[in-house]
Write an enzyme that holds these catalytic residues in place. Sequence first.
Site, mmCIF file in Angstrom:
data_model
loop_
_atom_site.group_PDB
_atom_site.id
_atom_site.type_symbol
_atom_site.label_atom_id
_atom_site.label_comp_id
_atom_site.label_asym_id
_atom_site.label_seq_id
_atom_site.Cartn_x
_atom_site.Cartn_y
_atom_site.Cartn_z
ATOM 1 N N ASP A 1 -26.328 41.149 -97.125
ATOM 2 C CA ASP A 1 -27.722 41.602 -97.138
ATOM 3 C C ASP A 1 -27.899 42.731 -98.150
ATOM 4 O O ASP A 1 -27.183 43.737 -98.110
ATOM 5 C CB ASP A 1 -28.117 42.104 -95.742
ATOM 6 C CG ASP A 1 -29.567 42.556 -95.684
ATOM 7 O OD1 ASP A 1 -30.432 41.726 -95.352
ATOM 8 O OD2 ASP A 1 -29.843 43.739 -95.974
ATOM 9 N N TYR B 1 -32.491 48.875 -102.961
ATOM 10 C CA TYR B 1 -31.190 49.542 -102.795
ATOM 11 C C TYR B 1 -30.538 49.868 -104.135
ATOM 12 O O TYR B 1 -29.615 50.677 -104.195
ATOM 13 C CB TYR B 1 -30.213 48.682 -101.984
ATOM 14 C CG TYR B 1 -30.660 48.292 -100.601
ATOM 15 C CD1 TYR B 1 -31.750 48.906 -99.967
ATOM 16 C CD2 TYR B 1 -29.997 47.285 -99.898
ATOM 17 C CE1 TYR B 1 -32.167 48.528 -98.703
ATOM 18 C CE2 TYR B 1 -30.397 46.905 -98.626
ATOM 19 C CZ TYR B 1 -31.484 47.519 -98.036
ATOM 20 O OH TYR B 1 -31.877 47.128 -96.779
ATOM 21 N N LYS C 1 -34.597 41.431 -100.866
ATOM 22 C CA LYS C 1 -35.944 41.792 -100.425
ATOM 23 C C LYS C 1 -36.820 42.236 -101.592
ATOM 24 O O LYS C 1 -36.341 42.868 -102.540
ATOM 25 C CB LYS C 1 -35.862 42.931 -99.383
ATOM 26 C CG LYS C 1 -34.882 42.629 -98.257
ATOM 27 C CD LYS C 1 -34.731 43.789 -97.275
ATOM 28 C CE LYS C 1 -33.533 43.572 -96.387
ATOM 29 N NZ LYS C 1 -32.260 43.965 -97.031
ATOM 30 N N HIS D 1 -39.980 43.492 -97.890
ATOM 31 C CA HIS D 1 -39.218 44.603 -97.320
ATOM 32 C C HIS D 1 -40.040 45.457 -96.353
ATOM 33 O O HIS D 1 -39.550 45.858 -95.300
ATOM 34 C CB HIS D 1 -38.669 45.474 -98.462
ATOM 35 C CG HIS D 1 -37.440 46.240 -98.106
ATOM 36 N ND1 HIS D 1 -36.536 46.674 -99.038
ATOM 37 C CD2 HIS D 1 -36.945 46.653 -96.911
ATOM 38 C CE1 HIS D 1 -35.542 47.319 -98.440
ATOM 39 N NE2 HIS D 1 -35.779 47.324 -97.154
#
Length: 298
Positions: A50, A55, A80, A111
């Site tokens: 994931d 990120y 996402k 997200h």
Amino acid sequence: MATSKMTSKTFTLNTGDKIPAIGLGTWQSKPNEVRDAVKLALKKGYRHIDTALAYGNEHEVGQGIKDSGVPREEIWLTTKLDNTWHHIVPEGIESSLKSLGTDYVDLYLMHWPSSTDPEDKKKHLPDWDFIKTWQELQKLPATGKVRNIGVSNFGIKNLERLLNDPSCKTVPAVNQIELHPNNPSPKLVAYNKEKGIHCTGYSCLGSTNSPLYKDPTLLKMSEEKGKTPQQVLLMWGLQHEWSVIPKSVSQVRIEKNFELDRWDLSSAEMKQLDGLTDRFKVCGDGWLPIKVFHGDDE
């Protein structure tokens, strides 16, 4: 249940696809650590990774997948769409695929239900919202770039808005939400189940420096069972029938978090953890331009 093999367990989504029950989370993993963590996890037997555009580690995740030698088609890969990309979904998925070095993702999530203005992140776009974003996401499976679409951080109020909108033709396959015994969200979990939406639990270990690790009920239970508190927390989520994505970059923890076969929690132990009364959320919505959590999860 004690003969169960959680490490090979999958949950069937409303599309018929099967998501592996245990994945590796990569949120808050530092640069240069993610690549090795992904490689280690896949070599250990994890088959679900994931990540997210937000990120900033999709490139490393992609490198870790290649380093592992595990064929891409054996891996469930989730990423996402970031909040500032809501109005440009085609560009969002292209950016992620390029960074990951893959032709497709197994699951693409919105997200957050916030269409944030890229020019000023304290503002919401005046002419866009998550309903319009979902209209764009619904077009992606036909392109072959995305196998399944879903949402993340959606409470009941926003799910109702989405599902009741005439433009909503596809029910999200997954709602990825914060789930641990101090944020169990029973109403939201039940709502997702009723609508055929699978839950994935993030921050399933309560995240870094979690108050959960001082909880006497959890500590006593893990000691009596000869398991780590993290293993007990993961089993609690799995026995509640949601997938879990524990984040770690430590080889020892990555391996320990995957040692979930041939043991279980009794119904009494599950009730004990369900009954914990302390409450905390790792992820709030104070940093977003709009409120997305409305206290409708419990």
